[in-house]
Design a protein around this motif. Structure first.
Motif, PDB file in Angstrom:
ATOM      1  N   PRO A 293       0.833  -1.222   0.000  1.00 18.60           N
ATOM      2  CA  PRO A 293       0.000   0.000   0.000  1.00 18.60           C
ATOM      3  C   PRO A 293       0.865   1.269   0.000  1.00 18.60           C
ATOM      4  CG  PRO A 293      -0.738  -1.531   1.692  1.00 18.60           C
ATOM      5  CD  PRO A 293       0.564  -2.062   1.170  1.00 18.60           C
ATOM      6  N   ALA A 331      -6.929  -0.935   2.251  1.00 20.01           N
ATOM      7  CA  ALA A 331      -7.595   0.370   2.103  1.00 20.01           C
ATOM      8  C   ALA A 331      -7.421   1.199   3.375  1.00 20.01           C
ATOM      9  CB  ALA A 331      -9.081   0.165   1.813  1.00 20.01           C
ATOM     10  N   ILE A 334      -4.071   2.777   3.530  1.00 20.44           N
ATOM     11  CA  ILE A 334      -3.975   3.924   2.615  1.00 20.44           C
ATOM     12  C   ILE A 334      -4.697   5.131   3.224  1.00 20.44           C
ATOM     13  CG2 ILE A 334      -4.781   4.764   0.354  1.00 20.44           C
ATOM     14  CD1 ILE A 334      -3.488   2.408  -0.828  1.00 20.44           C
ATOM     15  N   CYS A 378      -9.479   1.346  -3.927  1.00 21.25           N
ATOM     16  CA  CYS A 378      -8.815   0.397  -3.017  1.00 21.25           C
ATOM     17  C   CYS A 378      -9.478  -0.979  -3.001  1.00 21.25           C
ATOM     18  CB  CYS A 378      -8.802   0.963  -1.595  1.00 21.25           C
ATOM     19  SG  CYS A 378      -7.635   2.318  -1.420  1.00 21.25           S
TER      20      CYS A 378
END
Ligand code: UDX
Ligand code: UDX
Length: 426
Positions: A293, A331, A334, A378
């Motif tokens: 990521p 996700a 991130i 994502c």
């Protein structure tokens, strides 16, 4: 047969429902009263396609019921499935405390012969431990057998996977238990692999770790593709057509997450290490996955510059589509990093929810994307593929798309006026 499923999470609930479909009478037992109340009323407390319909059907027909009463449930059932969680401990090892509690309860209330089937993912040697834990707590010494029967269900397609397995692994040294397990699974057409309990336990870890390796491998190739300006999709296709490699689990992206791969790979590394074995390839793959990521975020910031106060739309929170599970989701990594860099983060997911005060979640993609400097995908929800991207372009502040799941077509997006970047495709 009368089957007791202990632990009514993703795996336990799915197994309970497919046993009902096969005509068995099933009791679901859990320590969490809220979950039991929800399930008993026919409401699935998590998102998994197809399960709620079956739940309602089998509750109505009284083929399925839920309880927290061990004494009664043990009296009525002869096959017990352990499906409780085995979360990752701080040092990577599998936390077996829930399995131990369950074994102790089983021992305490056992009044007649039982087959105890372990479906929870557990380190090699746990079947023996479960046997000891049951014996320790038995008031009266009654014979029983413990079998290892790992699950291979994927979230999002759990029902399909449970009804159409490609193999069933039964690890036991007891002829009596093996006969019962063969009878239980007699209607399945896939191979039934009979092994020792230890081999069955290792098969589960080795399978998940191999799939995780495959993902890390293609992600590493994707990084090289980025520098060469080659689309990694062509590489996945080109190597996946070789039957020895196969096309699945070759989708490059921001890395694997979920409740299984990260925990199982770490548990395997931990137990191998305890046996003085270094699984070097796997260790490297974990390192790559943890960095993936951030690799993608570096790509984003190298293109956008400082993202402080920039408005970023993040599409997808769950670790994969068709689930609301956010455990170990890339996700979230991130989103957290964007917040750390002081970006304004707008988030969307069709079913999962973000639990970060500073990231605002919207119910529509349009609201999420409106007036943003960039979109970051994502999770590869089909809904995002089918968006009217032409219209989306009109409401964005700048036309940047960072596709962390390589789900959109780069050329099509460029034709629509977007500045598009994927993972391993520039
Ligand atoms: C679980 C394991 O985590 C996994 O390793 C294994 O492969 C299958 O079972 P999952 O179904 O996703 O996976 O776990 P989760 O959704 O957390 O469900 C576990 C359930 O067990 C929960 O409902 C929890 O309340 C219950 N539980 C936990 C018990 O009933 N008794 C306990 O002592 C602990
Ligand atoms: C996995 C195993 O597939 C299943 O057999 C086991 O019983 C439980 O663990 P699950 O975690 O539900 O299932 O999902 P899976 O489809 O395997 O995906 C795991 C992660 O890998 C997701 O984050 C997904 O996005 C990612 N992934 C998968 C990739 O990045 N690329 C791929 O090509 C495939």
């Amino acid at each position: 047969m009368n089957i007791l499923v202990i632990g009514t999470g993703y795996v336990g609930t799915t197994m309970a429902l497919i046993f009902c479909e096969m005509g068995h009478k099933v009791t679901g037992l859990d320590v969490d009263q809220d979950k039991l109340t929800s399930l008993q009323s026919g409401r699935l407390y998590f998102y998994e396609p197809g399960l709620e319909e079956l739940l309602k059907k089998h509750i109505q027909s009284s083929q399925l019921r839920f309880t927290h009463d061990y004494a009664q449930a043990m009296k009525e059932n002869s096959i017990l499935f352990i499906c409780v969680g085995t979360p990752m401990g701080e040092d990577g090892r599998a936390d077996l405390s829930y399995v131990k509690n369950t074994a102790n309860e089983i021992g305490k209330y056992m009044k007649s012969y039982k087959v105890i089937v372990d479906k929870s993912t557990v380190p090699v040697g746990t079947t023996e431990k479960v046997t000891e834990w049951i014996q320790e707590s038995q008031v009266v010494k009654i014979p029983f057998d413990v079998v290892s029967n790992p699950e291979f269900l994927r979230e999002g397609t759990a029902l399909h996977d449970a009804l159409h397995p490609n193999r069933i692994v039964v690890g036991t040294s007891s002829e009596k238990a093996l006969k019962i397990m063969n009878q239980l699974y007699k209607d399945f057409s896939c191979p039934i692999l009979e092994t020792s309990p230890k081999a069955a336990e290792l098969i589960k870890y080795a399978a998940n770790s191999f799939l995780a390796l495959k993902i890390s491998y293609i992600n590493e190739i994707a990084r090289y593709c980025d520098t060469l300006c080659i689309n990694v999709h062509d590489i996945s296709k080109g190597i996946g057509l070789d039957e020895r490699i196969g096309p699945q689990f070759l989708k490059a992206g921001i890395g694997y997450g979920g409740s299984c791969f990260p925990k199982d790979v770490n548990a395997l590394l931990y137990s191998a290490n305890k046996n003085n074995i270094n699984l070097d390839v796997l260790e490297t793959s974990v390192r790559l996955n943890e960095a993936q990521p951030f690799y993608f975020l570096d790509k984003i910031t190298s293109i956008l510059g400082d993202v402080k106060n920039k408005k970023m739309a993040v599409l997808g929170i769950s670790f994969k589509p068709e689930t609301d599970d956010i455990r170990e989701s890339p996700a979230i990594k991130i989103i957290d990093q964007l917040l750390k860099l002081e970006a304004t983060v707008k988030v969307h997911d069709p079913v999962a929810h973000i639990n970060r005060d500073k990231a605002q979640q919207y119910s529509t993609v349009e609201e999420t994307i409106d007036d943003t400097d960039a979109v970051i995908i994502c999770t590869d929800w089909a809904q995002y593929k089918n968006l009217n991207w032409r219209e989306m372009n009109k409401i964005m502040r700048s036309p940047y798309i960072f596709d962390g799941r390589n789900m959109l077509h780069p050329e099509e997006m460029k034709q629509l006026g977007f500045i598009y970047y994927g993972v391993g495709c520039c």
